[in-house]
Scaffold this active site. Structure first.
Site, PDB file in Angstrom:
ATOM      1  N   LYS A  80      83.900 -26.731  26.552  1.00 19.50           N
ATOM      2  CA  LYS A  80      83.508 -26.160  25.374  1.00 19.50           C
ATOM      3  C   LYS A  80      82.305 -26.529  24.981  1.00 19.50           C
ATOM      4  O   LYS A  80      81.880 -27.463  25.138  1.00 19.50           O
ATOM      5  CB  LYS A  80      84.528 -26.348  24.445  1.00 19.50           C
ATOM      6  N   GLY A 181      93.139 -14.492   8.809  1.00 20.26           N
ATOM      7  CA  GLY A 181      91.865 -14.195   9.572  1.00 20.26           C
ATOM      8  C   GLY A 181      92.004 -12.909  10.205  1.00 20.26           C
ATOM      9  O   GLY A 181      92.729 -12.739  11.370  1.00 20.26           O
ATOM     10  N   VAL A 182      90.907 -11.896   9.817  1.00 15.48           N
ATOM     11  CA  VAL A 182      91.189 -10.733  10.283  1.00 15.48           C
ATOM     12  C   VAL A 182      89.829 -10.496  11.000  1.00 15.48           C
ATOM     13  O   VAL A 182      88.845  -9.525  10.751  1.00 15.48           O
ATOM     14  CB  VAL A 182      91.562  -9.371   9.483  1.00 15.48           C
ATOM     15  N   GLY A 183      89.357 -11.387  11.714  1.00 21.01           N
ATOM     16  CA  GLY A 183      88.029 -11.160  12.782  1.00 21.01           C
ATOM     17  C   GLY A 183      88.278 -10.420  14.008  1.00 21.01           C
ATOM     18  O   GLY A 183      89.082  -9.656  13.838  1.00 21.01           O
ATOM     19  N   VAL A 185      89.970 -11.089  16.691  1.00 20.65           N
ATOM     20  CA  VAL A 185      91.178 -11.155  17.187  1.00 20.65           C
ATOM     21  C   VAL A 185      92.113 -10.350  16.444  1.00 20.65           C
ATOM     22  O   VAL A 185      92.946  -9.736  16.469  1.00 20.65           O
ATOM     23  CB  VAL A 185      91.672 -12.363  17.584  1.00 20.65           C
TER      24      VAL A 185
HETATM   25  P1  NAD Z   1      86.188 -14.521  14.502  1.00 23.14           P
HETATM   26  O1  NAD Z   1      85.149 -15.421  14.004  1.00 23.14           O
HETATM   27  O2  NAD Z   1      85.725 -13.048  14.602  1.00 23.14           O
HETATM   28  O3  NAD Z   1      87.466 -14.584  13.163  1.00 23.14           O
HETATM   29  C1  NAD Z   1      88.087 -15.319  12.403  1.00 23.14           C
HETATM   30  C2  NAD Z   1      88.105 -14.978  11.196  1.00 23.14           C
HETATM   31  O4  NAD Z   1      88.777 -15.774  10.191  1.00 23.14           O
HETATM   32  C3  NAD Z   1      86.844 -14.288  10.210  1.00 23.14           C
HETATM   33  O5  NAD Z   1      87.150 -13.111   9.524  1.00 23.14           O
HETATM   34  C4  NAD Z   1      86.805 -15.303   9.258  1.00 23.14           C
HETATM   35  O6  NAD Z   1      86.054 -14.977   8.091  1.00 23.14           O
HETATM   36  C5  NAD Z   1      88.067 -15.901   9.076  1.00 23.14           C
HETATM   37  N1  NAD Z   1      88.621 -17.113   8.407  1.00 23.14           N
HETATM   38  C6  NAD Z   1      87.899 -18.169   8.386  1.00 23.14           C
HETATM   39  N2  NAD Z   1      88.396 -19.189   7.594  1.00 23.14           N
HETATM   40  C7  NAD Z   1      89.445 -18.629   7.059  1.00 23.14           C
HETATM   41  C8  NAD Z   1      90.286 -19.166   6.134  1.00 23.14           C
HETATM   42  N3  NAD Z   1      90.369 -20.344   5.716  1.00 23.14           N
HETATM   43  N4  NAD Z   1      91.259 -18.228   5.749  1.00 23.14           N
HETATM   44  C9  NAD Z   1      91.209 -16.929   6.026  1.00 23.14           C
HETATM   45  N5  NAD Z   1      90.250 -16.430   7.004  1.00 23.14           N
HETATM   46  C10 NAD Z   1      89.470 -17.383   7.381  1.00 23.14           C
HETATM   47  O7  NAD Z   1      86.879 -15.412  15.562  1.00 23.14           O
HETATM   48  P2  NAD Z   1      87.825 -14.680  16.392  1.00 23.14           P
HETATM   49  O8  NAD Z   1      87.030 -14.492  17.906  1.00 23.14           O
HETATM   50  O9  NAD Z   1      88.766 -13.557  15.935  1.00 23.14           O
HETATM   51  O10 NAD Z   1      88.762 -15.997  16.776  1.00 23.14           O
HETATM   52  C11 NAD Z   1      89.793 -16.193  16.020  1.00 23.14           C
HETATM   53  C12 NAD Z   1      90.269 -17.521  16.368  1.00 23.14           C
HETATM   54  O11 NAD Z   1      91.261 -17.379  17.644  1.00 23.14           O
HETATM   55  C13 NAD Z   1      89.651 -18.812  16.657  1.00 23.14           C
HETATM   56  O12 NAD Z   1      90.299 -20.137  16.113  1.00 23.14           O
HETATM   57  C14 NAD Z   1      89.260 -18.847  18.127  1.00 23.14           C
HETATM   58  O13 NAD Z   1      88.653 -20.033  18.811  1.00 23.14           O
HETATM   59  C15 NAD Z   1      90.427 -18.381  18.536  1.00 23.14           C
HETATM   60  N6  NAD Z   1      90.455 -17.666  19.753  1.00 23.14           N
HETATM   61  C16 NAD Z   1      89.537 -16.463  20.054  1.00 23.14           C
HETATM   62  C17 NAD Z   1      89.646 -15.743  21.385  1.00 23.14           C
HETATM   63  C18 NAD Z   1      88.864 -14.506  21.362  1.00 23.14           C
HETATM   64  O14 NAD Z   1      88.966 -14.015  22.377  1.00 23.14           O
HETATM   65  N7  NAD Z   1      87.791 -14.344  20.403  1.00 23.14           N
HETATM   66  C19 NAD Z   1      90.368 -16.331  22.506  1.00 23.14           C
HETATM   67  C20 NAD Z   1      91.086 -17.496  22.164  1.00 23.14           C
HETATM   68  C21 NAD Z   1      91.178 -18.210  20.988  1.00 23.14           C
END
Ligand code: NAD
Length: 350
Positions: A80, A181-183, A185
């Protein structure tokens, strides 16, 4: 700052602290294991409060990638990268290029892709400097592009498996899922859950993400501080890690925790705490492997979306095995998953 004595140090093969003064790049690349292949894992850019926090994150996330890749049966070890940076400051092409050179300097021991704070577009800049990158824009029907929809699909299928194991239900219709978290994923996951008839309670610290989701499907929004304790059968953490702790676990109402976030458990003992409360926990690195499965197909080439889908659809069966063993033995799912991963890695080393 302790390294070899660090509580999260787990015989990592190498750690690389890279500073590029002209662009302001400060990155830590952690290569946890190359026993099963080059160390693959995304790059996270985050406003760490200290360098020590960044190191802790790199150590934990890279170990998680080794376990995730092993359990997903991918030809990858685990690594990582974290970039220490202020979220509010846009990434420059020069900084991304410097990161690409940093990755290239490791000659393929580490393969990068996007994680929190990085995008498909960013990977294009990285690609100008190194071939050791994946998660690039998709071309035609080939595998590739944003891994998030695949992560969301794996999590969705995993939630279905957990619902069957813990609630003995074949459908999510009428159940409530609390999504933290609605980013990238979270938003795809919410749409799949909505299509399956689930009710959604969501929270995010980013108002724009909440508004965009609320315009496409019905959701109940609660404050970030409340989401872990929402009245829901299922809690799906899709923000950051370290949220399941001795302080939060006693207050959780959900019977199932199954989400995308990496490192959800603050400590190993928190898995036992969940088990003692009869909360079924889907180990994060087992359920969230969809994205790295897509990355792997893309990196090694000659693959297609159909092949990625077929591999992502194998995630629920792995969880079913773990859930059945946990129910039979009374042991926490995280311990069973770690043991299984370590067996695979040890076999790979031989
Ligand atoms: P992202 O940054 O697009 O979304 C994360 C969301 O969480 C954002 O909208 C952010 O504003 C929100 N957030 C942050 N802190 C918060 C809190 N305290 N309360 C509520 N919301 C909060 O990230 P992502 O790519 O969607 O990934 C989300 C998680 O999944 C991460 O931990 C990442 O490591 C894990 N993950 C992602 C992938 C992938 O394909 N993107 C794969 C495996 C694991």
């Amino acid at each position: 700052m302790a390294v070899f004595d660090h509580t999260e140090f787990d015989n990592h093969e190498s750690l690389h602290f890279i500073n590029d003064e002209p662009t302001g790049l400060r990155t830590i690349v952690a290569v946890h294991s190359t026993a099963l292949g080059p160390a693959a894992g995304g790059c996270r850019r985050w406003s760490y409060v200290s360098d020590a926090d960044a190191l802790t994150d790199a150590l934990r996330l890279s170990r998680g990638m080794t376990y995730k890749n092993a359990v997903a049966e991918l030809p990858f070890g685990g690594g990582k990268a974290v970039i220490i940076g202020d979220d509010a400051v846009p990434k420059t092409p020069e900084l991304l290029a410097a990161f690409g050179r940093a990755v290239n300097s490791l000659s393929g021991r580490y393969i990068t892709a996007e994680d929190v704070g990085m995008s498909v577009e960013d990977m294009r800049h990285v690609q100008q400097q190194t071939e050791y990158v994946s998660g690039l824009p998709q071309s035609g029907q080939n595998a590739g592009g944003d891994p998030s929809p695949w992560t969301a699909l794996g999590v969705f299928l995993g939630i279905e498996a957990a619902v069957k194991a813990r609630l003995d239900k074949d459908s999510l219709a009428g159940l409530t899922v609390a999504v933290q978290g609605v980013g990238h994923v979270g938003v795809y996951l919410c749409k799949l859950l909505h299509e399956a008839g689930a009710k959604l309670i969501v929270a995010d610290v980013n108002g724009y993400n909440l508004k965009a989701l609320g315009e496409s499907i019905p959701v109940e929004v609660v404050a970030p501080a409340e989401i872990l304790y929402a009245n829901a059968e299922i809690l799906a953490p899709c923000a950051l890690g370290n949220i399941l702790t001795s302080a939060t676990i006693p207050k959780i109402k959900a019977k199932i925790i199954a989400g995308a976030a990496n490192n959800q458990l603050s400590t190993l003992e928190d898995g036992a705490r969940l088990s003692a409360r009869d909360i079924l926990y889907a180990p994060d690195y087992v359920i969230n492997a969809g994205g790295i499965i897509s990355v792997s197909h893309e990196y090694y080439g000659g693959s297609s979306e159909d092949k990625v889908r077929a591999d992502v659809e194998r995630i629920p069966a792995r969880l079913q095995t773990l859930f059945a063993e946990a129910i039979e033995t009374g042991r926490p799912t995280n311990e069973l998953a770690d043991e299984y991963a370590r067996r695979l890695i040890a076999a790979g080393r031989k």
